[in-house]
Design a protein around this motif. Structure first.
Motif, PDB file in Angstrom:
ATOM      1  N   LEU A 130       0.771  -1.402  -0.138  1.00 10.64           N
ATOM      2  CA  LEU A 130      -0.113  -0.118   0.091  1.00 10.64           C
ATOM      3  C   LEU A 130       0.928   1.144  -0.019  1.00 10.64           C
ATOM      4  O   LEU A 130       0.680   2.261  -0.818  1.00 10.64           O
ATOM      5  N   ASP A 131       1.930   1.073   0.750  1.00 14.14           N
ATOM      6  CA  ASP A 131       2.690   2.409   0.881  1.00 14.14           C
ATOM      7  C   ASP A 131       3.654   2.426  -0.580  1.00 14.14           C
ATOM      8  O   ASP A 131       3.505   3.616  -0.915  1.00 14.14           O
ATOM      9  N   ASP A 132       4.051   1.520  -1.222  1.00 14.49           N
ATOM     10  CA  ASP A 132       4.543   1.714  -2.516  1.00 14.49           C
ATOM     11  C   ASP A 132       3.557   2.127  -3.509  1.00 14.49           C
ATOM     12  O   ASP A 132       4.030   2.889  -4.520  1.00 14.49           O
ATOM     13  N   ASP A 133       2.464   1.273  -3.628  1.00 14.50           N
ATOM     14  CA  ASP A 133       1.384   1.567  -4.577  1.00 14.50           C
ATOM     15  C   ASP A 133       0.679   2.892  -4.563  1.00 14.50           C
ATOM     16  O   ASP A 133       0.227   3.653  -5.545  1.00 14.50           O
ATOM     17  N   VAL A 134       0.441   3.313  -3.357  1.00 13.02           N
ATOM     18  CA  VAL A 134      -0.414   4.587  -3.136  1.00 13.02           C
ATOM     19  C   VAL A 134       0.235   5.392  -2.216  1.00 13.02           C
ATOM     20  O   VAL A 134      -0.007   6.775  -2.912  1.00 13.02           O
ATOM     21  N   ILE A 135       0.591   5.385  -0.996  1.00 13.80           N
ATOM     22  CA  ILE A 135       0.986   6.349  -0.152  1.00 13.80           C
ATOM     23  C   ILE A 135       2.101   7.251  -0.784  1.00 13.80           C
ATOM     24  O   ILE A 135       2.177   8.262  -0.728  1.00 13.80           O
ATOM     25  N   SER A 136       3.330   6.496  -0.981  1.00 19.85           N
ATOM     26  CA  SER A 136       4.421   7.062  -1.486  1.00 19.85           C
ATOM     27  C   SER A 136       4.347   7.625  -2.940  1.00 19.85           C
ATOM     28  O   SER A 136       5.376   8.691  -3.254  1.00 19.85           O
ATOM     29  N   VAL A 137       3.360   7.466  -3.528  1.00 22.39           N
ATOM     30  CA  VAL A 137       3.294   8.051  -4.953  1.00 22.39           C
ATOM     31  C   VAL A 137       1.921   9.121  -5.116  1.00 22.39           C
ATOM     32  O   VAL A 137       1.684   9.447  -5.831  1.00 22.39           O
ATOM     33  N   ALA A 192      -6.277   9.943   2.105  1.00 23.52           N
ATOM     34  CA  ALA A 192      -6.234  10.164   3.858  1.00 23.52           C
ATOM     35  C   ALA A 192      -7.738   9.743   4.202  1.00 23.52           C
ATOM     36  O   ALA A 192      -7.826  10.511   5.189  1.00 23.52           O
ATOM     37  N   CYS A 193      -8.275   8.764   3.519  1.00 19.53           N
ATOM     38  CA  CYS A 193      -9.743   8.469   4.119  1.00 19.53           C
ATOM     39  C   CYS A 193      -9.653   7.720   5.477  1.00 19.53           C
ATOM     40  O   CYS A 193     -10.504   7.729   6.206  1.00 19.53           O
ATOM     41  N   THR A 243      -1.104  11.010   6.348  1.00 18.58           N
ATOM     42  CA  THR A 243      -0.469  10.108   5.841  1.00 18.58           C
ATOM     43  C   THR A 243      -0.429   8.657   6.737  1.00 18.58           C
ATOM     44  O   THR A 243       0.142   8.696   7.698  1.00 18.58           O
ATOM     45  N   PRO A 244      -1.104   7.719   6.103  1.00 16.98           N
ATOM     46  CA  PRO A 244      -0.794   6.391   6.939  1.00 16.98           C
ATOM     47  C   PRO A 244       0.600   5.935   7.079  1.00 16.98           C
ATOM     48  O   PRO A 244       1.488   5.938   6.047  1.00 16.98           O
ATOM     49  N   ILE A 271     -11.321  18.485  -0.767  1.00 14.47           N
ATOM     50  CA  ILE A 271     -11.637  17.300   0.030  1.00 14.47           C
ATOM     51  C   ILE A 271     -10.831  17.700   1.535  1.00 14.47           C
ATOM     52  O   ILE A 271      -9.940  18.027   1.622  1.00 14.47           O
ATOM     53  N   PHE A 272     -11.457  17.066   2.646  1.00 14.72           N
ATOM     54  CA  PHE A 272     -11.112  17.338   4.068  1.00 14.72           C
ATOM     55  C   PHE A 272     -11.122  16.158   4.776  1.00 14.72           C
ATOM     56  O   PHE A 272     -11.621  15.136   4.425  1.00 14.72           O
ATOM     57  N   ALA A 273      -9.987  15.880   5.488  1.00 11.95           N
ATOM     58  CA  ALA A 273      -9.961  15.021   6.666  1.00 11.95           C
ATOM     59  C   ALA A 273     -10.203  15.476   7.844  1.00 11.95           C
ATOM     60  O   ALA A 273      -9.733  16.679   8.250  1.00 11.95           O
TER      61      ALA A 273
END
Length: 128
Positions: free
Chosen positions: A12-19, A24-25, A46-47, A94-96
Motif C-alpha cells: 500500500l505504501d509503495d503503490d498508493v502512499i509514496s506516490v 487520507a480517508c 499520511t498512513p 476534500i477534507f479529513a
C-alpha cells in the motif's frame, strides 16, 4: 488467491502512499485498529507504521490494501460486481477530520464526524 498474492501495508505504501495517491480517508487505519492489530496510524494525512516494531507485527493480511479506495482490486470489484461507476462529480475540496468530542472519539468509527454533527444537531434542536 494464494499467500504470495496478498498485498500488505508495505505494498500500500509503495503503490498508493509514496506516490501521493492516498486520499487520507483512513480506511486502512480503521480496519487495522478495529481488528486491534495496532500496527498503522495516521501521521497528519499520511498512513504509516506506528514504529519499527509494528513493521514486524503486521499480520500481512492484506485488508488495508484491499479496502483502500485507491487500489485496483476495490475499484474492480465495485465496477464489475456491484456495477458502481467511479463518478464523483465536480470536487471543490476534500477534507479529513476527526472529532474533538472525547466520548465519540473513544467509540467512533473513522473520525466520528457524522456522529459529532448529529449530536450537535440534536443538542441544538435542529433535528429531533
Amino acid at each position: 488467491m494464494g499467500l504470495a498474492d496478498v498485498k500488505d501495508f508495505k505494498n500500500l505504501d509503495d503503490d498508493v502512499i509514496s506516490v501521493n495517491k492516498c486520499c487520507a480517508c483512513g480506511a486502512c487505519i480503521a480496519y487495522c485498529e478495529n481488528q486491534a492489530f495496532n500496527v498503522i496510524e495516521m501521521d497528519g494525512y499520511t498512513p504509516k507504521f506506528k514504529s519499527d516494531k509494528s513493521v514486524d507485527n503486521c499480520k500481512e493480511c492484506g485488508y488495508c490494501y484491499y479496502i483502500c479506495p485507491q487500489t485496483a482490486p476495490l475499484l474492480e470489484r465495485l465496477k464489475d460486481i456491484h456495477l458502481i461507476k467511479d463518478e464523483l462529480g465536480n470536487i471543490i475540496d476534500i477534507f479529513a477530520a476527526r472529532t474533538t468530542n472525547a466520548k465519540i472519539k473513544d467509540v467512533g468509527q473513522d473520525g466520528g464526524i457524522v456522529s459529532t454533527i448529529l449530536t450537535y444537531l440534536f443538542d441544538t434542536n435542529n433535528i429531533d
